[in-house]
Enzyme design. Sequence first.
Site: not given
Length: 774
Positions: A215, A250, A328, A360, A730
């Site tokens: 990714q 990622e 997050r 996700r 997401e």
Amino acid sequence: MHKNKSNNELDSKLDAVSMSLRQSIKNLDSYTHVRGESLYVDDVNARQGTFHAVVFDSPKAHGKIKHIDYSKAEALEGVERIFTYKDVPGENEIGGIIKDEPLFAEKEVHFWGMPIALIVAESEFIARKARGLIDIDIEELPVITTAKQAKAKGSFINAPRSFSLGDSEKALEDCAYVFEGETFSNGQEHLYIESQGAYAEPLENGNIKITSSTQGPTAVQKTVANVLGVAMHKIEVDVTRLGGGFGGKEDQATPWAVMAALATYHLNQSVKLILNRHDDLRMTGKRHPYESTYKIGLSKDLKILAYEAEFLQNSGAAADLSPAIAERTLFHATNSYFVPNVTTTVISCKTNLPPNTAFRGFGGPQGMFVIESAIAKAASEIGVTSRQIQEANLLDENDTFSYGQIAKKVEAKNTWNSAKNTFNIEALENEVEDFNKNNNAFKKGIAFMPICFGISFTNTPMNHARALVHIYLDGSVGISTAAVEMGQGVNTKIMQIAAQVFSIPIEKIKIETTNTTRVANTSPSAASSTADLNGKATLMACNSLLERLKTVASEDLHVSEDSINLKDEFVYVNNKKTGLSWTELISKTMLKRVALTENAHYATPEIHFDKTKEKGHPFAYHVFGTAITTVTVDCTRGIYEFDSVKIVHDYGKSMSEGIDLGQVEGALAQGIGWMTMEEIAYNDEGRLLSNALSTYKIPDIFSVPKEVEVIPVETQGHELAILKSKAVGEPPLMYGIGAYFAIQNAIKAFNPNYDLKFHAPMTPEKVLMGLYQK
């Protein structure tokens, strides 16, 4: 190159043109997918003499390497060479945020599955046979497998982070109700269909090309260059598409590409490294397990006045993306609710598991699960429904998040009320109540799950993208961006943008592979921002080309530029069709030596965040929605079926309703799986026990809800979303959290003595124990 100074104007110009394509376009990759013609890393045409590689990894979770004997493996016919940290010409380090992760173990191993060496042979079979011939002696050291153990031993990745708003400690003193408790949410295996892998091939002058299932092409390029001790321009990374990523590629696609490139660097021959499923499961990190505690305070009228939470994140043996994921969690700790007094802290705990990574939702789901658990606990103790507390605390326009951003264009109550009215919540609840009165062996449960999810990379400098657009002499178009197609339909959306701007058939447009030589210094395809960032850059590039074409057309037709527009492959003047076709216009433009190539750069405006103050405006916008989940529990066996999930979702103004609906349905199933059946298990020695699909269960066609109904909320969208079509990758995963609480409500209907527990996933075994808890 054009900057993003008038993107809102560009979007508004296209609103009317885009409506027909919004309704009709389908995911254009589907055709080759179902025919088995889509290309992945393992489909690369291998050059003659290509070697195959297999990783030799640690059979222990923590210890000192006393001795390794490679002699038998090296003597096996067909083995070309075995590479270790001693063969690294640059830096034996692949950590991105924190430099704490060696490519190959040196003197110690820190998790079961940690790479120690790379075996390169004439075939994968020979390399695997050689792996079994390696003798290793490890002096075992104490193993930490849980976040609580790590906290007790002072084992951390970095310093804790905290967000605060108001004064939660003082506010709790004035609350009519105060409740506290613990929660646990387990990890989750990505289980992408295409496992991790890369193919490296030597080019001339010491350059190396890597085809990678990643990714983040730039992350691979940068890390390979660092490990090999060469400049980044010597490394080319190319990605056609991924067979799924979900965040697992990622950061964690990088080591395998680096290893393949290292072998190619030394051998001057192509090397393919594709992990088989068992190696992939054992060696790669998962969604982070969280062990959390909370305290929630409410007023008599059920307003949440104060909320405190401490999140213990099980980061694994190295940082990977844990610090960003932890951040997050804090951003989404209060979900879709306004709480005036908040204190939340996250601690990234270092354990002896594979470094856990992006998945996700990126820490958001783990944060939301805790506040939903706190609400469920409060509702049970007070004697009201969770829905009453949820509804009383939904975000309003201009409310403040704990990180300082002011909530704008809030759709929380809109989606909630739309769900209540559209799906007739009174009838649904009456149906559940009537069923439960008349059935002893089965019980139904129902739960609401609102969501509020911020869209942007929370690391502000990552919010930018570029697009390179060519118009060829025959009028066909080629587009290169940093977007990586991994099933989410981003290629189709980018093609839509070009088709709309130029008013040409989508068949005339080609999306090139994602390649670091064409579009450099890119952010990964992640954070649900890929279509927004790369789509906006594509829009800018196409509009720049359009203005040039209009200039040429105006000169050729002797009219003003303002009177010209393109429609259905012809030039129109004052909305009247001329004889000048698209192809002829391109030819005339070329003859006038006007550039038919444009390179545009887009950087999201307005966003900022000060980590020294933990305040700012980190998100371009938020996505809202509400799901109502109904479940039926078999009270004899503890198994359950989801009768329905009814969703009102905030798409903005969807570019492609079919693609976006698929994303909602897929994310929902993945979220339900995380909350109910996907149970990651390690033993006390740090060995993965859920290491096959016989021991790790994911939702199949028989375990997804019998009915999923998704309707869009009426909204004007957001100007910072591409064509006002909001990100959709997401946010819908969090709807799956409602499945956990629907099951709990069904258990409570059968067993009034059931003491609510918040330990996910809610497997049938846990259901059975709850049903008969005394």
